[in-house]
Design an enzyme around this catalytic site. Sequence first.
Site, PDB file in Angstrom:
ATOM      1  N   TYR A   8      47.950  -6.793   7.171  1.00 12.52           N
ATOM      2  CA  TYR A   8      48.936  -7.618   6.458  1.00 12.52           C
ATOM      3  C   TYR A   8      50.330  -7.438   7.080  1.00 12.52           C
ATOM      4  CZ  TYR A   8      51.829  -8.902   2.340  1.00 12.52           C
ATOM      5  OH  TYR A   8      52.755  -9.437   1.480  1.00 12.52           O
ATOM      6  N   ILE A  29      44.441 -23.690  -3.498  1.00 15.94           N
ATOM      7  CA  ILE A  29      43.105 -23.958  -2.970  1.00 15.94           C
ATOM      8  C   ILE A  29      42.107 -24.236  -4.091  1.00 15.94           C
ATOM      9  CG2 ILE A  29      42.390 -21.520  -2.864  1.00 15.94           C
ATOM     10  CD1 ILE A  29      41.256 -22.427   0.029  1.00 15.94           C
ATOM     11  N   ASP A  37      44.042 -26.643   0.839  1.00 15.48           N
ATOM     12  CA  ASP A  37      43.802 -25.470   1.682  1.00 15.48           C
ATOM     13  C   ASP A  37      44.832 -25.569   2.806  1.00 15.48           C
ATOM     14  OD1 ASP A  37      43.003 -23.640   3.532  1.00 15.48           O
ATOM     15  OD2 ASP A  37      40.911 -24.315   3.637  1.00 15.48           O
TER      16      ASP A  37
HETATM   17  C1  AKB Z   1      51.287  -5.838  -1.373  1.00 15.94           C
HETATM   18  O1  AKB Z   1      51.231  -4.799  -2.032  1.00 15.94           O
HETATM   19  O2  AKB Z   1      50.491  -6.118  -0.469  1.00 15.94           O
HETATM   20  C2  AKB Z   1      52.419  -6.802  -1.641  1.00 15.94           C
HETATM   21  C3  AKB Z   1      53.595  -6.551  -0.756  1.00 15.94           C
HETATM   22  C4  AKB Z   1      54.385  -5.313  -0.895  1.00 15.94           C
HETATM   23  O3  AKB Z   1      53.895  -7.366   0.064  1.00 15.94           O
HETATM   24  N1  AKB Z   1      52.820  -6.725  -3.006  1.00 15.94           N
END
Ligand code: AKB
Length: 313
Positions: free
Chosen positions: A143, A36, A53
């Site tokens: 995440y 990006i 992007d």
């Molecule tokens: C994180 O810590 O978010 C990354 C992962 C373990 O995917 N390194």
Amino acid sequence: MANKTLIIGATGQIGTELYLTLVEKHGRENVIASDIRSTDNSAFAKAKFEMLDVLDSDQLLKIVQKHDIKEVYLLAALLSATAEKKPDFAWKLNMEGLFNVLNLAKDKIIDKIFWPSSIAVFGPNTPSDNTPQETIMQPTTVYGISKLAGEQWCQYYFEQYGVDVRSIRYPGLIGYKSAPGGGTTDYDVDIFHKAISESKYTCFLEQDMALPMMYMPDAIKATIQLMEAAKEKVKVRNSYNLAGISFTPDQISTEITKHIPEFKISYEIDFRNKIAKSWPNSIDDTFAQKDWGWKQAYSLESMVTDMLNNLGK
Ligand code: AKB
């Protein structure tokens, strides 16, 4: 002739090392780096580089067509710590970016995709020692939720549309050529830099927080090995477990002390400790070993020695 490859998010921790390795294997003219923003990292000084992007699907298509790209490594993502602070954007980037690339393969414009998943797909209800390939997932981070959803979409695109997408659940990654950003496992790189520059490090995780980690040469080797494996050998189409090396902050600091005797670690725990607590201590990667012959090379001792030798140079 090698397939033309595009790395999206090329200037990040994995992208930089992957770029260098793919260029060595296939030649600079066959590997296009994109990100990006531009970079002054000398690794990309002579690179074929595109500003991209990944959320801009028109621009993505233009670049893919311009270079006649057949393989894409999609590495652009928000990692665990940053994603907790920007949940909406993390979901958007991590999911829409993936769809934009998956759809290129669905439309037969590209042939093959690598997309990274993470140990973050597991959660506090997952068996935390020697975590199996198939088990309770239930991630508790933004995440982790995005990675688990992404895994399921990869499998869906494979089953419904025959999209050849391959994936690894990376442990925390450790390397000296590039820095991580925004992850919970980032301490495992910072600790080396601080050990060399200040002989001390303040860690944001508890001293006995065991996490699976992997040295970058092993991670890059696994990524390329999976991408080069014959299609019928890739039996897991959500994402493969990789074990790496499991250690605690206390154990790595003891190992560093063997090289830098004056090194001292101290602890100031922050919100990332809770994220780490929800992840496994160690991983079982039997499926990767059986399906495509995975074998890791580095131990804690050899990784620490190599990191310090290279950073000290
Ligand atoms: C994180 O810590 O978010 C990354 C992962 C373990 O995917 N390194």
